[in-house]
Structure formats: structure tokens, C-alpha cells
Write a protein that holds these residues in place. Structure first.
Motif, PDB file in Angstrom:
ATOM      1  N   UNK B  59       0.828  -1.207   0.000  1.00 61.87           N
ATOM      2  CA  UNK B  59       0.000   0.000   0.000  1.00 61.87           C
ATOM      3  C   UNK B  59       0.867   1.264   0.000  1.00 61.87           C
ATOM      4  N   UNK B  60       1.988   1.203   0.695  1.00 58.61           N
ATOM      5  CA  UNK B  60       2.872   2.377   0.705  1.00 58.61           C
ATOM      6  C   UNK B  60       3.469   2.625  -0.670  1.00 58.61           C
ATOM      7  N   UNK B  61       3.770   1.531  -1.352  1.00 61.35           N
ATOM      8  CA  UNK B  61       4.328   1.694  -2.690  1.00 61.35           C
ATOM      9  C   UNK B  61       3.288   2.327  -3.611  1.00 61.35           C
ATOM     10  N   UNK B  62       2.044   1.969  -3.394  1.00 56.68           N
ATOM     11  CA  UNK B  62       0.973   2.606  -4.182  1.00 56.68           C
ATOM     12  C   UNK B  62       0.971   4.117  -3.948  1.00 56.68           C
ATOM     13  N   UNK B  63       1.100   4.494  -2.678  1.00 56.74           N
ATOM     14  CA  UNK B  63       1.147   5.932  -2.364  1.00 56.74           C
ATOM     15  C   UNK B  63       2.352   6.594  -3.044  1.00 56.74           C
ATOM     16  N   UNK B  64       3.451   5.858  -3.014  1.00 58.13           N
ATOM     17  CA  UNK B  64       4.654   6.391  -3.630  1.00 58.13           C
ATOM     18  C   UNK B  64       4.445   6.598  -5.136  1.00 58.13           C
ATOM     19  N   UNK B  65       3.735   5.642  -5.714  1.00 61.12           N
ATOM     20  CA  UNK B  65       3.446   5.717  -7.148  1.00 61.12           C
ATOM     21  C   UNK B  65       2.686   6.983  -7.494  1.00 61.12           C
ATOM     22  N   UNK B  66       1.695   7.298  -6.660  1.00 57.02           N
ATOM     23  CA  UNK B  66       0.849   8.456  -6.933  1.00 57.02           C
ATOM     24  C   UNK B  66       1.723   9.690  -7.110  1.00 57.02           C
TER      25      UNK B  66
END
Lengths: 444, 192
Positions: B59-66
Motif C-alpha cells: 500500500x505504501x508503494x501505491x502511495x509512492x506511485x501516486x
């Protein structure tokens, strides 16, 4: 052509990985996945990770899907919620304090003659309480400024108190309306306990509010107020405009299996959801009388548009598989890239040569114009020919050659297609760059 | 291109989804894209953390992606995501190590260079090479030669190769990986 599919999506089914690690695949399928992993460092890396755990990670993957879905709908994740709420309370408290003080001042400085105006004021404050409660009760976080984590938690205490004090005020109103004592006690009870947090402020407010309610000016309109109060005090169902409905459902393939990862969107809005591992989804939409249009889409399936009437909140959606899923042509651009050129500033991004109208159109061109040679058909040959070509700085093609052969006639046909095909845009660094193009041959 | 809009979520290229996400800012597009690879991201995280921590990392990587997708032009999303994932995990491991004084071996887990995702290998290249490659094959050590031959030419799975040759499964895997790499080097020399 499953192979073409893989190339399009780079997508590896989690179920396939699970079955591989659990030893449920046959040798051929195992080999296919192993080969894929050798060429795909990401997949290889992931496989190593999965191999270190128990093979069945379905629960966790399903959980991840749900979390992602919640995140997209803005309901996750940690930081957000708490501070947004505090902010809201803070704002509400501010409004209430201003109005409350104004009201007190007003009442103390006027006498009975201005009773009407006083009640007008009271109504204003009353409706603002209702609004506050609506915000308070609303499920979805509203973007209420930017949540700033630096705000100390302590701030929320006075705001709580103010809100509760406001509720007390309402209780005061009820008193004026000569409701039974028991009723008041009940409300008082339910409101009281948390007040201990900041007794001094509450008590003083409380006393003054009671004073307000008892003021003679107030009695004239007390009945009217009382009529409104029970509505305002009712907890959840606020004004009708705020209500939402929850559309739930399950997306299934024609074999009745739930389909995970399907996109369900509400047309005309930015609302949407992805189905979980069992194919379930839920979307909260505004409860209007109009039908809601849902768009359901998944790779390899015909997408579906459906009207959902207001009463229809539990859906079973079946998607049909696409007959001829994708064109039998895949174009892939490969080239040797210079190190360092790759990650420059935004405006200076390295671009490989591309067909002038994009790969999408190039694919269409190949699909439309490829002739499946009769000789290949006779020998039942299918597969791809890879053509390698150098795109010169002026966009012309040079040194066109075949790097993967299939059958002489197919090879010749692939060469023809590339030679006669759409023009190319050179690489952004202005150098001659080699690109490879796959032309697929299969009976139509 | 109307064609693109209709199909955007289901079979759009990664690049198209990225473009749509950047244009509209809607997370749906990014989520649809991320879902394609989420199991891989999760799998990579499992190499470093337990299940729960891995899920958080995903989930953190998803945030990072954004954030990062707005900052970078990404050409090969999958390879880029792989690098991003590994680096995220390694950074996290390092900070855990510092904080808790826990011993975690970082050997053999170098943070990947930025340009490493420019080399997205392609299987077909190897097959193609194999055709003109018997000579190179002969130069390989015996174990690698046998394993590569069985795997690539006879299309046997690791398990079968292990059964046939009697080599250990883990060894088979590394014979094939190394054999493949050696073949590639050999071929490139021939080409040059």
C-alpha cells in the motif's frame, strides 16, 4: 493466442503462481512459467518471495485488493481519518462558539420586545447544529482543507465540548417546551459523561444556555422550536439530499465463477470500484431517483453497461468472454538504450522510435494488411516473424532484416509489411536506433 | 481516439493508463494498473518482510506511485515498478536496521541502478539466438549445457530437468540462469 495475451498485459495470474508453488501444475505449465520468470526479473523476484512463504497467499491478496479499493474510494488510510475529523469538529466548534456567544450577547441586551428576532437567531444556530451533525455523521471523509498532522490533539477537546454544549443547549430548548423531565434526564444522561473532560467551560456554557432557554422572550417561540428539535436531534438520517445508497453485487464469468479485479464504474462520475477475489464489489452513490448507469469492464471480456434502478441494489452481473479477444498482432519496440540518457529532466525524456501514429494504429495496420500465405496455411504453420529495422534520424528505415524466421513466405510477407508500413518517428536523441517488430501469423 | 477511451480500463497499455491517470488525477486508472502487478509487488515484498508488513509495504508503494508518476516519465512501467519495489523494501529494511539494531543481511541485495530497467530482457531473443547457437552451447560447462538443453530445447520444467539429470532443483535453476547468461555473452561476441 494466449502468448499474444501475455505480451500485451505482462500480467501473471496469482492463482497460477499459487498452483505452481503448491505443485499443482503439470510439467508443461511449470516450464512455461519458469521460462517466463527467466525473462522477467520482476516475476522471478516475486516467485522467490512467494516460495519462502506458504503457497496459499489468497487471503492476503484478497485483503490487498480490498485495501486498494478502499484507498481508491478515499476511505483508507491511517493518517487521513482522524485528523480530518478533528478538523471538522474544530470548524464546527468555531461556528458554534461564535453563534452561541452572539446569541448570549443578544439575549442579554434585549428584552421581550425582540422575541421574534431572538427566535430567528435561535433558528440560525439550530440549523447550524444540524449541519454540523450532518458533517459529523457523514461516512465519507470530505476534503476539508488539507489535514495537517502537526495540529496537536488537545485542540479537539474544546471542540468536543462545544459540540456537546450545543447539544445541551438543545436540551435547554426542550425544557422550555415543557417536555417531560424524564425525557430530559435521559438526554442529559447520554450526553453528560464525556463532559467531564473539560468541566469548567461546559458548566459555564451549560448554565448560560439554560438561562437562554428560560428567558421570557423565548417562551413565545418555544413551541415552534420544540417542534423542530426532535428532528434535529435524531442522529443519522439528516437532510434527504445527503442520503446515499450502496450498490453491491458480484461479477461473474459465464461459468459462474466470480471475477476478481473487474472495474465497475458509475457513468458520468468518478466513482468506481474493483471487484475483490470473489468478484464482489460495492459502490456508494448519491441516492437520486434517477437510474444509475454502471460500466463493467475486464480484460478479455465484453464490457457491459447496465441501468440500475433505485430499488435494485444487489446485482449479479455476468460478463461474456470476448470471442476473438485480441488482434493476432503484437508489436514490441526494443532497442539498445544509452545509459544515462534515460532519466534526464522531464522535458528531456528519451523516447525510442515510434510509429508516427502510435503503436495502436501500427498494430491495426499490421492486423488489417497481413496476408496469411497459402503455403503456411497448407503446412499449418502459425507463429511470429520478428523483423529488425534501423530507424534513421530522418525517420527512414534502413537495414531491414529478419531476426526470427518462421517460414519463407511468412518471412517475406513480414518484410513487405514493415517496408510498406506507416512511417516512423526517430528516437528523441536523434540517433539511428534499432527497433524490432513482431508480425504474427495465424489463420483468420 | 475514441477506440482508446472505450477500452481504457480493460486492455489499455500500461502507458495509456498512466497517461489517463496523470491527465485526470483519478486513482481508478492507477489502481487498475497497479492491480496488474500487485501480486508481484507483494511477492517481492515477501522476500524482505512477513505477510502483514508486506501488505503495508504494497500500500505504501501505491502511495509512492501516486507521487512519483507525476514526477517521472515512465516508459517501461513494469520494470520501473520492480525497481521501485525493491528499493522501497531495501530502504525500509535499512531504516529498520538503524532503529532496532537488528541484523539483516543486505548482502547480495544492492539497490538497483536507475538505468537497470532500461534492459527489459525478452525471451524471444534468447530463442532466436539459440538457433544459431549450437557452437556457443558447446562451450558451456557440462551441467549448464545439459540443463539449458533440456529446459530450452526440450522444454522440460525445472523438476523434470532435476529428475532426468539427478541434479538438485536449486542447482538446476542456477545452471539454467548462468547458462543463459553465458550464452548471451557468447552470442553477443559472435554478433560483434
Amino acid at each position: 493466442m494466449p502468448d499474444a495475451h501475455n505480451h500485451m498485459n505482462h500480467h501473471v495470474d496469482p492463482e497460477l503462481i499459487r498452483r505452481y508453488l503448491a505443485g499443482e501444475l503439470d510439467n508443461k505449465a511449470m516450464h512455461a512459467l519458469e521460462k517466463q520468470a527467466l525473462d522477467d526479473p520482476f516475476l522471478a523476484d516475486a516467485l522467490e518471495g512467494f516460495a519462502e512463504r506458504k503457497p496459499d497467499q489468497r487471503v492476503h491478496l484478497a485483503d490487498l485488493n480490498r485495501r486498494l479499493e478502499r484507498r481508491v474510494q478515499g476511505k483508507e488510510e491511517k493518517k487521513g481519518g482522524v485528523f480530518v475529523l478533528n478538523y471538522r469538529l474544530l470548524a464546527a466548534a468555531g461556528v458554534l462558539l461564535v453563534i452561541g456567544t452572539g446569541l448570549l450577547w443578544f439575549i442579554q441586551n434585549r428584552d421581550a420586545k425582540d422575541g421574534f428576532v431572538a427566535s430567528q437567531r435561535a433558528m440560525v444556530s439550530d440549523s447550524s447544529i444540524t449541519d454540523t451533525l450532518q458533517y459529523y455523521n457523514r461516512e465519507e471523509p470530505v476534503a476539508w482543507g488539507k489535514p495537517t498532522p502537526e495540529k496537536p490533539l488537545a485542540i479537539s477537546i474544546p471542540s468536543d465540548t462545544a459540540l456537546l454544549a450545543a447539544k445541551d443547549m438543545r436540551t435547554g430548548n426542550a425544557l422550555a417546551a415543557e417536555q417531560t423531565m424524564a425525557d430530559i434526564m435521559k438526554r442529559e444522561d447520554s450526553i453528560r459523561p464525556p463532559l467531564a473532560a473539560a468541566p469548567s467551560l461546559t458548566d459555564s456554557l451549560d448554565g448560560r444556555m439554560a438561562g437562554v432557554a428560560m428567558a421570557p422572550a423565548y417562551k413565545a417561540t418555544a413551541e415552534e422550536m420544540a417542534g423542530r428539535n426532535p428532528v434535529a436531534a435524531a442522529p443519522a438520517p439528516a437532510a434527504p439530499a445527503m442520503t446515499t445508497r450502496l450498490i453491491q453485487g458480484k461479477v461473474k464469468a459465464s461459468d459462474n465463477e466470480g471475477m476478481p479485479g473487474v472495474t465497475v464504474r458509475v457513468e458520468g462520475t468518478d466513482k468506481g470500484a474493483l471487484t475483490d477475489n470473489e468478484g464482489n464489489f460495492s459502490i456508494r452513490v448519491a441516492d437520486t431517483t434517477k437510474d444509475v448507469k454502471l460500466l463493467v469492464a475486464a480484460v478479455g471480456f465484453n464490457s457491459k453497461k447496465l441501468d440500475v434502478s433505485r430499488s435494485d441494489n444487489n446485482l449479479d452481473i455476468i460478463l461474456k468472454e470476448q470471442e476473438n479477444a485480441l488482434a493476432d498482432v503484437v508489436v514490441s519496440g526494443y532497442g539498445v538504450r544509452k545509459k544515462g540518457v534515460y532519466r534526464n529532466q522531464q522535458e528531456n525524456v528519451y523516447q525510442l522510435p515510434t510509429p508516427v501514429n502510435g503503436y495502436e494504429q501500427y498494430r491495426e495496420y499490421l492486423a488489417k494488411n497481413v496476408h496469411y500465405p497459402a503455403s503456411a496455411a497448407a503446412a499449418n504453420i502459425t507463429g511470429r516473424v520478428r523483423v529488425s529495422v534501423r530507424v534513421m534520424p530522418d525517420g527512414t528505415l534502413e537495414d531491414i532484416k529478419i531476426t526470427r524466421r518462421l517460414q519463407p513466405d511468412c518471412d517475406a510477407e513480414a518484410l513487405r509489411l514493415v517496408k510498406e508500413g506507416p512511417e516512423w518517428k526517430p528516437a528523441s536523441d536523434g540517433r539511428a536506433t534499432r527497433v524490432q517488430i513482431d508480425v504474427h501469423f495465424a489463420p483468420r | 481516439m475514441a477506440f482508446l477511451h472505450q477500452n481504457i480500463m480493460k486492455d489499455a497499455d500500461d502507458a495509456v493508463l498512466i497517461q489517463e491517470f496523470k491527465r485526470s488525477g483519478q486513482l481508478d486508472y492507477l489502481a487498475a494498473l497497479y492491480q496488474r502487478y500487485m501480486n508481484l509487488v507483494y511477492g517481492v515484498c515477501l522476500r524482505y518482510f512477513d505477510e502483514e508488513a508486506s501488505k503495508d509495504a504494497v500500500m505504501q508503494i501505491f502511495e509512492e506511485l501516486i507521487v512519483k508518476l507525476h514526477q517521472h516519465e515512465v516508459q517501461n512501467f513494469k520494470s520501473w515498478l520492480h525497481v521501485l519495489t525493491r528499493n522501497h523494501c531495501l530502504m525500509k529494511l535499512r531504516s529498520m536496521k538503524n532503529r532496532e539494531g537488528r541484523e539483516i543481511s543486505l548482502e547480495g541485495l544492492p539497490v538497483m541502478e536507475n538505468d537497470s530497467f532500461a534492459h527489459h530482457e525478452n525471451g524471444v531473443n534468447i530463442e532466436m539466438h539459440l538457433q544459431g547457437m549450437e557452437k556457443c552451447l558447446e562451450t558451456l560447462p557440462e551441467e549448464q549445457k545439459r540443463s539449458v538443453d533440456l529446459f530450452y530445447l526440450k522444454e522440460k520444467s525445472y523438476r523434470e530437468v532435476a529428475d532426468i539429470t539427478g541434479y538438485d532443483m536449486k542447482k538446476v535453476k542456477s545452471y539454467i540462469q548462468n547458462g543463459k547468461r553465458n550464452l548471451k555473452i557468447c552470442m553477443e561476441q559472435q554478433d560483434a
